[in-house]
Design an enzyme around this catalytic site. Structure first.
Site, mmCIF file in Angstrom:
data_model
loop_
_atom_site.group_PDB
_atom_site.id
_atom_site.type_symbol
_atom_site.label_atom_id
_atom_site.label_comp_id
_atom_site.label_asym_id
_atom_site.label_seq_id
_atom_site.Cartn_x
_atom_site.Cartn_y
_atom_site.Cartn_z
ATOM 1 C CD1 TRP A 170 -8.855 -7.394 -0.964
ATOM 2 C CD2 TRP A 170 -9.172 -7.167 1.230
ATOM 3 N NE1 TRP A 170 -7.976 -8.239 -0.322
ATOM 4 C CE2 TRP A 170 -8.150 -8.128 1.031
ATOM 5 C CE3 TRP A 170 -9.551 -6.868 2.546
ATOM 6 C CZ2 TRP A 170 -7.505 -8.767 2.083
ATOM 7 C CZ3 TRP A 170 -8.903 -7.506 3.593
ATOM 8 C CH2 TRP A 170 -7.900 -8.444 3.355
ATOM 9 C CG ASN A 171 -6.209 -3.297 3.089
ATOM 10 O OD1 ASN A 171 -6.224 -2.909 1.913
ATOM 11 N ND2 ASN A 171 -5.242 -2.996 3.919
ATOM 12 C CE LYS A 194 -8.358 -4.785 -10.629
ATOM 13 N NZ LYS A 194 -9.260 -5.490 -9.673
ATOM 14 N N PRO A 195 -11.089 -0.533 -8.292
ATOM 15 C CG PRO A 195 -13.252 -0.054 -7.510
ATOM 16 C CD PRO A 195 -12.359 0.066 -8.729
ATOM 17 C CG ASP A 196 -10.761 -6.450 -4.063
ATOM 18 O OD1 ASP A 196 -9.786 -7.134 -4.430
ATOM 19 O OD2 ASP A 196 -11.812 -6.947 -3.606
ATOM 20 C CD GLU A 267 0.845 1.036 1.716
ATOM 21 O OE1 GLU A 267 0.170 0.169 2.329
ATOM 22 O OE2 GLU A 267 0.638 2.256 1.807
ATOM 23 C CB CYS A 301 -0.433 -1.970 4.324
ATOM 24 S SG CYS A 301 -1.523 -2.399 2.955
ATOM 25 C CD GLU A 399 1.567 -8.494 4.197
ATOM 26 O OE1 GLU A 399 1.288 -7.362 4.625
ATOM 27 O OE2 GLU A 399 1.667 -8.762 2.983
#
Length: 530
Positions: A170-171, A194-196, A267, A301, A399
């Site tokens: 989503w970011n 599959k996108p968020d 990633e 990220c 993180e």
């Protein structure tokens, strides 16, 4: 310490004019789902109000999507690369022409500033152009040295994997969705993605433009749903997996890919360090630190969460960084006025708050920020600088993925490099110095997939011709560069042996033949053959 920010833009009560009900409905129809499917409602981070109603895909929908994708992929792989190139260059033009609509969508469902959203527009334009103009060269048959000079004609070929599963976060809803699909498609694959769900509209917008550019039906499909519902068929039918997300999820998916003996590129998380050397230009480094830490509200990220500043300049750098941070203009505005926008999800706000609260309870020094800003919107959090962070604090090595930075002193370059490398993660790093040669030398010793000298992250990320990815717990595989496309292919070697092979000619004994070959090998070594 609280931040007295400049007056924020007025909280928007309505969506931008470009986001019409007709557009949102058309985009929602791009989801692969059966008629009458259950729906999920997304919310706008700026306001917390409902944004869009999207159909949810079932496991059966995913199976059907793969079946259609396999049929479409056969024809797509047979499409001349020159024709694929034209489609993607047209897509490049459409992204730039319709960017206002794309910017509005990204802001509406992600909450980032228009400045940060615009970087995604440029990223995808660059990505589409680069691979459209590089695919033919990368995929062309290549002559390789044969086993026996002249007698062995050897060629390397690259065939598409088939159908690639892309799971995007989503970011960065445009960069991560379209950016990973572009090289996979240009290599001749079909993609089921599959996108968020929270930021699916932006991915669906990219799909809509790609179809308008001429991409055949079913070559790129989108499914939406929870991993528990559609995760298994996404893995069971994939010929390759591209995933961007958390390290924990990446481990599970890597295990599933291993069970099926398919390739995967991932990633994952990061705890990225920045080193400010004694000779750094402080003003420039401070500006770089702001970008490194607070772009997309730190939900990036490759953003910086650990900052190591030389003793010699610490007492000048840190106050300047604090001053610049407290001057940032936070707000929800569909224009370029805000410096930092909103977080995207309540769960992310909860994580950030928990990390900072834990550190405060354990004695951290808050130099700037450290609290929510509900006066600006339900998911705003101040850009936060922390000193005196210790290992028992959660955010020391976990993180945070938000606008929170820990600042440390270091004594010498060796100390800085050692501490930068004291992490299980290895995604991105940043080094600041007036001495370019020194900066590159330090960069080469940092265990991260990308390192930027006198830049936060954009220099390495934007160098599309070079690979980008993580070491250690930050992932496997690379996007960008030649590998960013070739990973979606199967390499095949075709070796044609002419006239004479490895067996002795008629009339020559094996013993004599061995002597002849031994002499030939010595000659080849003498003349410098490889």
């Amino acid at each position: 310490m609280s931040i007295d920010h400049a007056p924020a833009p007025t909280r928007p009560s309505t969506l931008p004019a470009s986001l019409t009900p007709a557009l949102l409905t058309r985009l929602a129809r791009q989801v692969t789902a059966a008629p009458g499917a259950a729906t999920v409602t997304t919310t706008a981070p700026y306001t917390g109000e409902p944004l869009a109603e999207l159909p949810s895909s079932s496991a059966e929908d995913v199976e059907a999507a793969f079946a259609r994708a396999r049929a479409a992929q056969i024809h797509w792989a047979a499409t001349p690369i020159a024709e694929r190139k034209r489609i993607f260059l047209r897509f490049h033009d459409l992204v730039l022409e319709r960017q206002e609509q794309g910017l509005d969508l990204m802001q509406a469902e992600n909450g980032k500033t228009r400045r940060d959203a615009f970087l995604e527009i440029t990223d995808i334009a660059i990505n589409a152009r680069h691979y459209a103009r590089s695919a033919e060269r990368l995929l062309a048959p290549k002559r390789r040295r044969g086993a026996l000079p002249v007698l062995t004609h050897t060629t390397e070929l690259h065939h598409p994997k088939g159908v690639v599963t892309v799971i995007s976060p989503w970011n960065y809803p445009l960069s991560m969705a379209a950016g990973d699909a572009i090289p996979a498609l240009l290599a001749g694959n079909a993609v089921v993605q599959k996108p968020d769900t929270q930021t699916a509209l932006t991915a669906l917008w990219a799909l809509d433009l790609m179809k308008e550019a001429g991409l055949p039906a079913d070559v790129w499909q989108m499914v939406i749903g929870r991993a528990g519902t559609i995760g298994d068929p996404l893995m069971a039918n994939a010929d390759y997996l591209m995933f961007t997300g958390s390290t924990a999820s990446g481990r599970k998916l890597a295990s599933a890919a291993g069970e099926r003996l398919i390739g995967a590129s991932m990633e994952l998380g990061g705890k990225n360090p920045m080193i400010v050397l004694p000779d750094a230009d402080i003003d420039r480094a401070v500006e770089g630190a702001v970008m490194a830490s607070f772009s997309s509200a730190g939900q990036l990220c490759v953003s910086i969460e650990r900052m190591y500043v030389a003793d010699e300049i610490y007492d000048r750098f840190v106050p300047a960084f604090v001053e610049r941070t407290t001057a940032l203009r936070l707000g929800a505005a569909y224009d370029f006025s805000a410096d930092m926008g909103s977080l995207t999800t309540p769960s992310q706000l909860q994580t950030i708050s928990a990390h900072v609260d834990d550190a405060v309870a354990k004695g951290v020094t808050v130099l700037a920020g450290g609290k929510r800003r509900p006066d600006l919107g339900p998911l705003f959090y101040e850009p936060t600088l922390l000193a005196d962070v210790t290992p028992e604090m959660t955010l020391f090595d976990h993180e945070t993925f938000g606008p929170v930075v820990s600042i440390y002193r270091f004594t010498d370059v060796e100390d800085a490099i050692r501490r930068a490398n004291e992490s299980a993660y290895g995604l991105n790093a940043s080094v600041w110095t007036r001495d370019g040669a020194l900066g590159r030398a330090v960069a080469a010793r940092i265990h991260t997939g990308t390192v930027n000298v006198n830049d936060a992250y954009a220099a390495a990320w934007g160098s599309i011709d070079a690979p980008m990815g993580g070491m250690g717990d930050s992932g496997v595989g690379r996007r960008h560069g030649a590998e960013g496309l070739l990973k979606y292919t199967e390499a095949q070697t075709v070796a044609h042996q002419r006239l004479q092979g490895f067996q002795p000619p008629k009339g020559i004994s094996h013993e004599r033949w061995a002597g002849i070959l031994t002499g030939a090998l010595k000659v080849l070594k003498t003349v410098g053959a490889r």
